[in-house]
Design an enzyme around this catalytic site. Sequence first.
Site: not given
Ligand code: PAF
Length: 256
Positions: A30, A33-34, A150, A182
């Site tokens: 983490l 961004g998270h 995504q 990232s």
């Molecule tokens: O972006 C990510 O971390 C992954 O692609 C996700 C959305 C958790 C799916 O595994």
Amino acid sequence: MKIIRTTEDLRAYRTSLDGAVGFVPTMGALHAGHRALIEAAKARHQHVVVSIFVNPMQFNEAKDLEGYPRTETEDQQLLQTLGVSALFLPPVMALYPKGDHYVVDELLLSQDRCGAARPGHFRGVLTVVLKLLNLVQADVAYFGEKDYQQFELIQGMATALFLNTRIESVPTVREADGLAMSSRNRRLSKSQRRLAAKLYPCLLDSESDDAARTALSHAGFAVDYVTSAKGRRFGAVRVGAAPDEIRLIDNVRINA
Ligand code: PAF
């Protein structure tokens, strides 16, 4: 913070909750961004559920899966500090029981950009996210705009399959020099890290996709693609040599 490892316990926990639920799915390692995703969820929902699951199905190269950073202890400490209600930490068998051969495929948008460069990647993402969304039954799930394709695919899936969860995006968080946060950045050497910082300005400051491609190649990247759509310029590049190369993606708003 409740730590949940089985799908049965997650369903029981969800049933016990009263009030709105925000969900942030992650693969761990983490970063800020998270943190922004979790803070967006915390600001709007009584309960916030986070999952950490390094999803084997979305890795098209064994080496990439093997090298994916795992920092479970630090991750748990951070989530505790952020006031997350529950952390779902399933083993692979919980989400992919033996003999499971059901997948989710999108047939259009998933074929270009990262989909073209990483065959099967979005099948893995959509399959695991559908499983997680069905289990968590959140009001809203949050995804970062760095992985914009995504986000679009997950939002499209939620609409197409009439899911109960709304899908929202949160702007990309950047390092001081512009590099998009990232988990993969941890794998960059010092010189690769210096090069990586050039991805954002090359996408942002170039007059055209062609000019951005040229600027990225001159900077020293191997360019997978640069393309523009819907007011954004998207780029994917690789640094380092196979099999240890690291792929970086980013996107910026442009005046279309
Ligand atoms: O972006 C990510 O971390 C992954 O692609 C996700 C959305 C958790 C799916 O595994």
